[in-house]
Design a protein around this motif. Structure first.
Motif, short mmCIF file in Angstrom:
data_model
loop_
_atom_site.label_atom_id
_atom_site.label_comp_id
_atom_site.label_asym_id
_atom_site.label_seq_id
_atom_site.Cartn_x
_atom_site.Cartn_y
_atom_site.Cartn_z
N ARG B 13 0.83 -1.20 0.00
CA ARG B 13 0.00 0.00 0.00
C ARG B 13 0.87 1.26 0.00
O ARG B 13 0.58 2.22 -0.70
CB ARG B 13 -0.91 -0.03 1.23
CG ARG B 13 -1.99 1.04 1.22
CD ARG B 13 -2.84 0.90 2.47
NE ARG B 13 -3.58 2.09 2.76
CZ ARG B 13 -4.78 2.37 2.26
NH1 ARG B 13 -5.35 1.54 1.43
NH2 ARG B 13 -5.40 3.48 2.56
N ALA B 16 2.07 1.74 -3.39
CA ALA B 16 0.98 2.24 -4.24
C ALA B 16 0.78 3.73 -4.00
O ALA B 16 0.52 4.50 -4.93
CB ALA B 16 -0.30 1.48 -3.95
N ILE B 17 0.95 4.15 -2.73
CA ILE B 17 0.83 5.59 -2.42
C ILE B 17 1.95 6.37 -3.14
O ILE B 17 1.73 7.45 -3.67
CB ILE B 17 0.86 5.83 -0.89
CG1 ILE B 17 -0.45 5.29 -0.28
CG2 ILE B 17 1.02 7.32 -0.57
CD1 ILE B 17 -0.48 5.26 1.23
N LEU B 64 2.28 -2.72 -8.34
CA LEU B 64 1.96 -4.08 -8.78
C LEU B 64 1.64 -5.02 -7.60
O LEU B 64 0.71 -5.82 -7.67
CB LEU B 64 3.11 -4.67 -9.61
CG LEU B 64 3.23 -4.14 -11.04
CD1 LEU B 64 4.46 -4.74 -11.72
CD2 LEU B 64 1.98 -4.46 -11.86
N TRP B 66 0.47 -4.32 -4.69
CA TRP B 66 -0.84 -3.99 -4.11
C TRP B 66 -1.97 -4.50 -5.00
O TRP B 66 -2.96 -5.07 -4.53
CB TRP B 66 -0.91 -2.47 -3.95
CG TRP B 66 -1.99 -2.02 -3.04
CD1 TRP B 66 -2.29 -2.51 -1.81
CD2 TRP B 66 -2.92 -0.97 -3.29
NE1 TRP B 66 -3.34 -1.83 -1.27
CE2 TRP B 66 -3.75 -0.86 -2.15
CE3 TRP B 66 -3.14 -0.09 -4.35
CZ2 TRP B 66 -4.77 0.07 -2.06
CZ3 TRP B 66 -4.14 0.85 -4.24
CH2 TRP B 66 -4.95 0.91 -3.12
N ILE B 67 -1.78 -4.32 -6.33
CA ILE B 67 -2.80 -4.79 -7.28
C ILE B 67 -2.94 -6.31 -7.16
O ILE B 67 -4.04 -6.85 -7.15
CB ILE B 67 -2.43 -4.37 -8.73
CG1 ILE B 67 -2.43 -2.84 -8.85
CG2 ILE B 67 -3.40 -4.97 -9.74
CD1 ILE B 67 -1.85 -2.32 -10.15
N GLU B 68 -1.81 -7.01 -7.06
CA GLU B 68 -1.83 -8.47 -6.95
C GLU B 68 -2.50 -8.90 -5.64
O GLU B 68 -3.28 -9.84 -5.62
CB GLU B 68 -0.41 -9.05 -7.03
CG GLU B 68 0.19 -9.07 -8.43
CD GLU B 68 -0.51 -10.03 -9.38
OE1 GLU B 68 -1.45 -10.72 -8.96
OE2 GLU B 68 -0.11 -10.09 -10.56
N ARG B 70 -4.74 -7.38 -4.03
CA ARG B 70 -6.19 -7.14 -4.13
C ARG B 70 -6.83 -8.02 -5.20
O ARG B 70 -8.06 -8.00 -5.38
CB ARG B 70 -6.45 -5.67 -4.51
CG ARG B 70 -6.12 -4.68 -3.40
CD ARG B 70 -6.04 -3.26 -3.93
NE ARG B 70 -7.31 -2.80 -4.48
CZ ARG B 70 -8.15 -1.97 -3.86
NH1 ARG B 70 -7.84 -1.51 -2.66
NH2 ARG B 70 -9.27 -1.58 -4.42
N GLU B 72 -6.58 -7.73 -8.48
CA GLU B 72 -7.22 -6.87 -9.48
C GLU B 72 -6.53 -6.92 -10.84
O GLU B 72 -6.75 -6.05 -11.68
CB GLU B 72 -7.27 -5.43 -8.97
CG GLU B 72 -8.10 -5.31 -7.72
CD GLU B 72 -8.88 -4.01 -7.63
OE1 GLU B 72 -9.10 -3.37 -8.64
OE2 GLU B 72 -9.28 -3.68 -6.50
#
Lengths: 434, 169
Positions: B13, B16-17, B64, B66-68, B70, B72
């Motif tokens: 996270r 991602a921020i 990436l 964070w996306i993984e 989640r 998404e």
């Protein structure tokens, strides 16, 4: 042998996709394995090492996150709600006025957003409850907005068109201008569908009147002002050469934030959600792009593109036959694939063939985006339909939305036929630019 | 396991921020360039390179993980509805482990590339000025490594049935 490796690679890719491996991972895995089989491990590692950075470190691609941010800010700050209010007051005397208004509102939203999902979600929340309350059949109301949302990716800015332009090495601004023609034709086609339904199936769309005072129109004009200012700002900036098409994304995003702030619609939550969606969409999109770039190299090494080229030339396919094949491939892929994946998987195969056949890549880009957007409303995987289901679940089921979409799909197919028969529908505006 | 998921979630996270910060910085930099160019005829030579190397690269690779986490990433969901829950879970585990393996190979390959650029001290020549680009080659390594760990955690999480659907993020 290498062409066979290419075919085997394509086959394995399809199997991996059906086995639910993410599109990006499937592309990277097949490309790496394919290049190892063709030329060995060292060149394959070289491709794996260099391609991710080389693809992403691109000035042109920076327009993608910027236009995404612009659309998400417009969506999360509710700047687009006024479009529907104004359209319904202006078009209140037309049969099916609410539905037609929602199509016009989608077209307006499309001018500030590059995504059909955002367009469908934004308009679905506002327009479907009102249409249902006015006595519209819920399936038709939902189908209308699911289809109307696809205009979001046709009228510029369009994320799909930017990605296409980068891959096809063609002018993004020309593809954008081509998108105006097909976007407006699509909107008119949907309006025609609504008028036909009003004429022959009044039980689906009842006649309904709106009492309007001068104050209502004034209020609607006031609420639509921020978005109109934004559209004029973008248009003038590009026409007066104040900023380039790539810079337009950043200027548009900044303009949207400022206008939303001035209009008192901006809060911390809206900014955070917009940034979050921008980051997630960009990350998941670019990694597919990295995979597609590797896949292009693999197909190039295998000679598959050249083989298909020779086959098309040898088979003496007419322009019409070639287009029918391409349209069918995209319609089939669209039924189960997300548009970016379908676009990036097919371009490495189709682009060399179309270049050889002398087909305008600007025109083809616009046509492909239209075909991919049809996939957004076709079962079993129609992303716009799922979005609409999410925002209107108390009115309709997913199956009912797919039924409601059918008349609009017919209009879509007629638009595709028209664009193939008369390429000037797309190319008129880009040709003016030259 | 829950601590591991929470820690990985916090780190991803955070990255991602940083991606979100890159979005805002990119917007600000491009807008400033446009405004100064039009009002005062001042243009930064460095804008294109800065956007491409130091905003786009972190924005694309840092989120990436964070996306993984989640779940998404874009995939084809054609057979999802037809699979029984146990098979779906098994498929989730296999897919997550394959993805972890691919990210592992990508991490290794881009590490080599990053080290080679570091050793050479890669830069772009913008007029008379050297614009060093070698640090940006390390970003994909970090992004891929964390995405691989995220996939591994997601796979174990699904195998043990700790979280019913996607791993919490």
């Amino acid at each position: 042998m290498s062409v066979e490796t290419g075919f085997i690679g394509v086959g394995i890719l399809l199997v991996l996709l059906l086995l639910r491996l993410p599109v990006a991972m499937a592309l990277i895995m097949v490309s790496f394995g394919g290049v190892v089989a063709l030329v060995g491990v060292t060149p394959a590692i070289g491709i794996l090492a260099g391609t991710p950075y080389d693809f992403v470190a691109s000035w042109t691609l920076s327009a993608v996150p910027m236009f995404l941010l612009m659309g998400f800010v417009a969506y999360y700050t509710g700047m687009t709600g006024g479009l529907f209010d104004l359209a319904k007051l202006m078009l209140r005397k037309l049969p099916g006025g609410l539905a037609i208004s929602s199509i016009f509102a989608c077209s307006g939203f499309a001018a500030v957003s590059g995504s059909s999902l955002a367009c469908a979600a934004a308009m679905g929340r506002i327009a479907i409850p009102e249409m249902v309350q006015a006595g519209y059949r819920p399936s038709l109301a939902a189908g209308c907005i699911a289809a109307g949302g696809t205009i979001g990716a046709l009228i510029p800015p369009s994320i799909l068109m930017i990605i296409y332009g980068v891959f096809a090495e063609t002018s993004i601004i020309e593809v954008f201008l081509g998108g105006v023609g097909i976007g407006l034709l699509t909107a008119l086609g949907y309006c025609a569908v609504i008028l036909v339904i009003c004429r022959f199936r009044p039980d689906l769309i009842p006649s309904h009147t709106i009492d309007v005072g001068v104050g209502d129109i004034r209020a609607a004009l006031k609420s639509v002002l921020p978005i109109m200012v934004l559209i004029v700002f973008m248009f003038l900036g590009l026409v007066l050469d104040i900023f380039s098409a790539t810079e337009a994304g950043a200027m548009g995003a900044f303009g949207t934030i400022v206008i939303a702030g001035v209009a008192g619609r901006l809060d911390r939550e809206a900014i955070w959600q917009s940034l979050l969606e921008t980051v997630i969409t960009t990350g998941s999109l670019f990694i597919i792009g990295v995979g597609a770039m590797m896949f292009t190299r693999f197909l190039g090494l295998s000679g598959l593109s050249g083989f298909i080229n020779s086959w098309v030339a040898g088979a003496d396919l007419s322009y019409l036959h070639l287009m029918i094949i391409i349209v069918l491939v995209y319609l089939a892929l669209g039924t189960f694939m997300e548009p970016f994946g379908a676009l990036l998987i097919t371009l490495p195969v189709f682009l060399p063939v179309l270049r050889d056949q002398g087909v305008s890549l600007v025109w083809f880009g616009v046509l492909v985006v239209k075909l991919l957007e049809i996939g957004m409303i076709t079962p079993p995987v129609g992303m716009n339909v799922f979005v609409i289901k999410n925002v209107a679940q108390k009115y309709v089921t997913t199956a009912q939305i797919f039924v409601g979409v059918i008349p609009f799909l017919i209009a879509d197919l007629l638009v595709v036929v028209a664009v193939i028969a008369v390429p000037a529908i797309v190319l008129y505006l880009p040709d003016l630019l030259r | 396991m829950i601590t591991l998921v929470t820690t990985a979630s916090k780190i991803s996270r955070l990255l991602a921020i940083l991606g979100a910060v890159a979005v805002l910085a990119m917007m600000g930099h491009i807008c400033l360039d446009v405004v100064l160019r039009n009002l005062f005829s001042i243009s930064f030579d460095v804008t294109n390179a800065m956007v491409a190397r130091y905003y786009m690269v972190p924005l694309a690779f840092l989120p990436l993980g964070w996306i993984e986490l989640r779940g998404e990433m874009v995939s084809v969901e054609l057979v999802d509805g037809a699979l029984p829950p146990a098979l779906l879970r098994g498929s989730d585990v296999v897919v997550a482990l394959i993805a972890a393996g691919i990210y592992g190979v990508l991490t290794w390959a881009t590490w080599g590339n990053a080290m080679s650029n570091y050793t050479r001290g890669t830069f772009l020549l913008l007029g008379e000025t050297r614009f060093y680009t070698w640090p940006s080659y390390g970003v994909p390594v970090l992004g891929f490594a964390l995405a691989g760990v995220a996939c591994l955690i997601r796979g174990i999480d699904r195998a043990l049935g700790i979280t019913p659907g996607k791993a919490s993020a």
